[in-house]
Design an enzyme around this catalytic site. Structure first.
Site, PDB file in Angstrom:
ATOM      1  N   GLU A  40       0.850  -1.196   0.000  1.00  0.00           N
ATOM      2  CA  GLU A  40       0.000   0.000   0.000  1.00  0.00           C
ATOM      3  C   GLU A  40       0.882   1.241   0.000  1.00  0.00           C
ATOM      4  OE1 GLU A  40      -2.785   2.561   3.040  1.00  0.00           O
ATOM      5  OE2 GLU A  40      -2.712   0.402   3.355  1.00  0.00           O
ATOM      6  N   ARG A  44       0.684  10.410   0.109  1.00  0.00           N
ATOM      7  CA  ARG A  44       1.033  11.505   1.026  1.00  0.00           C
ATOM      8  C   ARG A  44       2.209  12.327   0.526  1.00  0.00           C
ATOM      9  NH1 ARG A  44       0.898   8.264   6.844  1.00  0.00           N
ATOM     10  NH2 ARG A  44      -1.090   7.203   6.490  1.00  0.00           N
ATOM     11  N   THR A  67      -4.453   6.265   1.456  1.00  0.00           N
ATOM     12  CA  THR A  67      -4.760   7.680   1.705  1.00  0.00           C
ATOM     13  C   THR A  67      -5.508   8.298   0.519  1.00  0.00           C
ATOM     14  OG1 THR A  67      -2.590   7.702   2.836  1.00  0.00           O
ATOM     15  CG2 THR A  67      -3.860   9.735   2.880  1.00  0.00           C
ATOM     16  N   LYS A 127     -10.951  -1.213   6.609  1.00  0.00           N
ATOM     17  CA  LYS A 127      -9.776  -0.886   7.406  1.00  0.00           C
ATOM     18  C   LYS A 127     -10.270  -0.259   8.711  1.00  0.00           C
ATOM     19  CE  LYS A 127      -6.971   2.852   6.544  1.00  0.00           C
ATOM     20  NZ  LYS A 127      -5.790   3.590   6.056  1.00  0.00           N
TER      21      LYS A 127
END
Length: 202
Positions: A40, A44, A67, A127
């Site tokens: 993953e 960011r 994200t 998640k």
């Protein structure tokens, strides 16, 4: 490949922050060699999308974007070749866009309302984030109780020291962790060792 299959591939999904594109491929190679194939890459940093493109070239790697917070991020991640999508939370616009795209999708939840919103959209893999700050394993056990078919990937504050405790809870299929992909120039032997240790967790 669906999200359930991806979650069951290895007990730990590395949560990766790439600042320098040159680090992407060596890091992915070391993680895959150590038994962690699902990667993953969090959106960011400016290098994230190019890192996804680069890591996709590593044999055996299943590379997704984390994200992802809105449909615009989703489109950019899919254009980069992301094989799955992870978000820190769940909004209806993002959920509907992800479902419409057909990509395996793992949205973040922190409470029962989030889970119910996901179930309404036809989702049942989530998640649990931020796992430790949201109450840790006792909170997830309480949350999971009314939702028998739902399965989770706790992320946020998970470490080698506590991962096994989370994985021992049946509704947890895997955990997300950044400890296997430390920041900076990757030391292949170190990262491969961390990955082997994580891949052996049950």
């Amino acid at each position: 490949m669906n999200i359930d299959t991806i979650m069951r591939t290895a007990p730990v999904i590395p949560v990766i922050v790439i600042d320098d594109l040159d680090h992407a491929v060596p890091l992915a190679e070391a993680l895959v060699a150590g038994g962690l194939r699902v990667l993953e890459v969090t959106l960011r940093t400016p290098a994230a999308l190019d890192a996804i493109r680069a890591m996709k070239q590593v044999e055996g790697a299943i590379v997704g974007a984390g994200t992802v917070t809105n449909p615009r991020d989703l489109d950019a991640a899919l254009d980069a070749g992301s094989e799955f999508i992870v978000s820190p939370g769940l909004t209806e616009p993002l959920g509907k866009a992800a479902i419409a795209s057909g990509v395996p999708f793992l949205p973040g939840i922190a409470n029962a309302g989030d889970i119910m919103r996901g179930l309404d959209l036809g989702l049942d893999r989530f998640k649990f984030f931020p796992a430790m700050a949201a109450g840790g394993l006792p909170a997830l056990k309480a949350l999971a109780a009314p939702f028998g078919a739902v399965r989770f990937c706790p992320t946020g504050g998970i470490s080698l020291e506590n991962a096994s405790e989370w994985l021992a809870f049946d509704p947890v299929l895997c955990v997300g962790g950044s400890w296997v992909s430390p920041k900076g120039a990757p030391d292949r032997a170190t990262i491969e060792g961390l990955a082997r240790e994580a891949a052996a967790l049950r």
